[in-house]
Motif scaffolding. Structure first.
Motif, PDB file in Angstrom:
ATOM      1  N   ALA A  76      21.170  68.558   8.336  1.00  0.00           N
ATOM      2  CA  ALA A  76      22.120  67.620   8.954  1.00  0.00           C
ATOM      3  C   ALA A  76      21.907  67.544  10.465  1.00  0.00           C
ATOM      4  O   ALA A  76      21.931  66.453  11.051  1.00  0.00           O
ATOM      5  CB  ALA A  76      23.546  68.040   8.640  1.00  0.00           C
ATOM      6  N   THR A  77      21.679  68.679  11.099  1.00  0.00           N
ATOM      7  CA  THR A  77      21.439  68.702  12.544  1.00  0.00           C
ATOM      8  C   THR A  77      20.183  67.915  12.899  1.00  0.00           C
ATOM      9  O   THR A  77      20.178  67.121  13.851  1.00  0.00           O
ATOM     10  CB  THR A  77      21.326  70.158  13.045  1.00  0.00           C
ATOM     11  OG1 THR A  77      22.544  70.846  12.748  1.00  0.00           O
ATOM     12  CG2 THR A  77      21.045  70.219  14.530  1.00  0.00           C
ATOM     13  N   LYS A  81      20.058  64.441  15.109  1.00  0.00           N
ATOM     14  CA  LYS A  81      19.205  64.358  16.295  1.00  0.00           C
ATOM     15  C   LYS A  81      18.284  63.140  16.194  1.00  0.00           C
ATOM     16  O   LYS A  81      18.098  62.409  17.171  1.00  0.00           O
ATOM     17  CB  LYS A  81      18.394  65.622  16.491  1.00  0.00           C
ATOM     18  CG  LYS A  81      17.555  65.582  17.758  1.00  0.00           C
ATOM     19  CD  LYS A  81      16.722  66.817  17.933  1.00  0.00           C
ATOM     20  CE  LYS A  81      15.857  66.811  19.169  1.00  0.00           C
ATOM     21  NZ  LYS A  81      15.391  65.565  19.687  1.00  0.00           N
ATOM     22  N   LEU A  82      17.727  62.931  15.018  1.00  0.00           N
ATOM     23  CA  LEU A  82      16.861  61.772  14.813  1.00  0.00           C
ATOM     24  C   LEU A  82      17.632  60.477  15.084  1.00  0.00           C
ATOM     25  O   LEU A  82      17.161  59.596  15.810  1.00  0.00           O
ATOM     26  CB  LEU A  82      16.290  61.770  13.403  1.00  0.00           C
ATOM     27  CG  LEU A  82      15.475  60.545  13.017  1.00  0.00           C
ATOM     28  CD1 LEU A  82      14.199  60.469  13.845  1.00  0.00           C
ATOM     29  CD2 LEU A  82      15.158  60.562  11.534  1.00  0.00           C
ATOM     30  N   TYR A  83      18.830  60.353  14.497  1.00  0.00           N
ATOM     31  CA  TYR A  83      19.636  59.156  14.715  1.00  0.00           C
ATOM     32  C   TYR A  83      19.972  58.996  16.197  1.00  0.00           C
ATOM     33  O   TYR A  83      19.926  57.892  16.739  1.00  0.00           O
ATOM     34  CB  TYR A  83      20.928  59.202  13.900  1.00  0.00           C
ATOM     35  CG  TYR A  83      20.744  58.976  12.420  1.00  0.00           C
ATOM     36  CD1 TYR A  83      19.732  58.167  11.919  1.00  0.00           C
ATOM     37  CD2 TYR A  83      21.605  59.561  11.503  1.00  0.00           C
ATOM     38  CE1 TYR A  83      19.576  57.954  10.564  1.00  0.00           C
ATOM     39  CE2 TYR A  83      21.452  59.349  10.138  1.00  0.00           C
ATOM     40  CZ  TYR A  83      20.446  58.547   9.682  1.00  0.00           C
ATOM     41  OH  TYR A  83      20.296  58.333   8.342  1.00  0.00           O
ATOM     42  N   TRP A  87      18.936  55.892  18.534  1.00  0.00           N
ATOM     43  CA  TRP A  87      19.994  55.140  19.218  1.00  0.00           C
ATOM     44  C   TRP A  87      19.689  55.036  20.714  1.00  0.00           C
ATOM     45  O   TRP A  87      19.818  53.979  21.317  1.00  0.00           O
ATOM     46  CB  TRP A  87      21.334  55.816  18.977  1.00  0.00           C
ATOM     47  CG  TRP A  87      22.467  55.146  19.686  1.00  0.00           C
ATOM     48  CD1 TRP A  87      23.091  55.581  20.815  1.00  0.00           C
ATOM     49  CD2 TRP A  87      23.097  53.916  19.338  1.00  0.00           C
ATOM     50  NE1 TRP A  87      24.069  54.705  21.192  1.00  0.00           N
ATOM     51  CE2 TRP A  87      24.092  53.668  20.298  1.00  0.00           C
ATOM     52  CE3 TRP A  87      22.898  53.003  18.307  1.00  0.00           C
ATOM     53  CZ2 TRP A  87      24.905  52.534  20.261  1.00  0.00           C
ATOM     54  CZ3 TRP A  87      23.711  51.877  18.251  1.00  0.00           C
ATOM     55  CH2 TRP A  87      24.692  51.664  19.230  1.00  0.00           C
ATOM     56  N   LYS A  88      19.257  56.143  21.298  1.00  0.00           N
ATOM     57  CA  LYS A  88      18.964  56.158  22.738  1.00  0.00           C
ATOM     58  C   LYS A  88      17.774  55.258  23.096  1.00  0.00           C
ATOM     59  O   LYS A  88      17.774  54.641  24.154  1.00  0.00           O
ATOM     60  CB  LYS A  88      18.715  57.573  23.226  1.00  0.00           C
ATOM     61  CG  LYS A  88      19.957  58.420  23.277  1.00  0.00           C
ATOM     62  CD  LYS A  88      19.639  59.853  23.664  1.00  0.00           C
ATOM     63  CE  LYS A  88      20.891  60.694  23.633  1.00  0.00           C
ATOM     64  NZ  LYS A  88      20.599  62.113  23.886  1.00  0.00           N
ATOM     65  N   THR A  89      16.789  55.207  22.235  1.00  0.00           N
ATOM     66  CA  THR A  89      15.609  54.388  22.525  1.00  0.00           C
ATOM     67  C   THR A  89      15.865  52.899  22.282  1.00  0.00           C
ATOM     68  O   THR A  89      15.128  52.060  22.795  1.00  0.00           O
ATOM     69  CB  THR A  89      14.373  54.824  21.708  1.00  0.00           C
ATOM     70  OG1 THR A  89      14.649  54.690  20.323  1.00  0.00           O
ATOM     71  CG2 THR A  89      13.998  56.255  22.042  1.00  0.00           C
ATOM     72  N   ARG A  90      16.876  52.558  21.497  1.00  0.00           N
ATOM     73  CA  ARG A  90      17.176  51.150  21.181  1.00  0.00           C
ATOM     74  C   ARG A  90      18.071  50.505  22.234  1.00  0.00           C
ATOM     75  O   ARG A  90      18.254  49.319  22.226  1.00  0.00           O
ATOM     76  CB  ARG A  90      17.842  51.030  19.817  1.00  0.00           C
ATOM     77  CG  ARG A  90      16.991  51.470  18.675  1.00  0.00           C
ATOM     78  CD  ARG A  90      15.746  50.663  18.609  1.00  0.00           C
ATOM     79  NE  ARG A  90      15.715  49.911  17.369  1.00  0.00           N
ATOM     80  CZ  ARG A  90      14.923  48.896  17.165  1.00  0.00           C
ATOM     81  NH1 ARG A  90      14.107  48.494  18.090  1.00  0.00           N
ATOM     82  NH2 ARG A  90      14.929  48.280  16.024  1.00  0.00           N
TER      83      ARG A  90
END
Length: 91
Positions: A76-77, A81-83, A87-90
């Motif tokens: 889950a962690t 982190k992937l999400y 999100w940050k790159t989009r």
């Protein structure tokens, strides 16, 4: 399926492709064979069938790896982190 088998304490043999080496540390908690090498696969299966102590050792180590590296909290962690990274790159 590989992680589930490891979590059950089964000694695993898999091909050395994609993310498989993240789970199996060759000759520590299972065996890795090269892809497209049926003779090596046969040899590895036979060797493990003939060695119950090694099967037990790989099974125990595989179970420990599965619960330490791939448990629900860790998964889950990593997913969160992937999400978060996406999100940050989009933005």
């Amino acid at each position: 399926a590989l992680i589930e088998a490891m979590a059950l304490g089964l000694p695993c043999i898999a091909t050395n492709v994609n993310a498989i080496p993240e789970a199996i540390d060759d000759e520590q908690n299972g065996m890795l064979v090269p892809p497209n090498d049926p003779l090596k696969l046969r040899e590895t299966i036979t060797a493990l069938l003939d060695d119950p102590q090694q099967r037990a050792a790989f099974g125990a180590a595989a179970k420990q790896t599965a619960f330490e590296k791939f448990n629900a909290k860790i998964t889950a962690t990593r997913t969160m982190k992937l999400y978060d990274d996406v999100w940050k790159t989009r933005r």
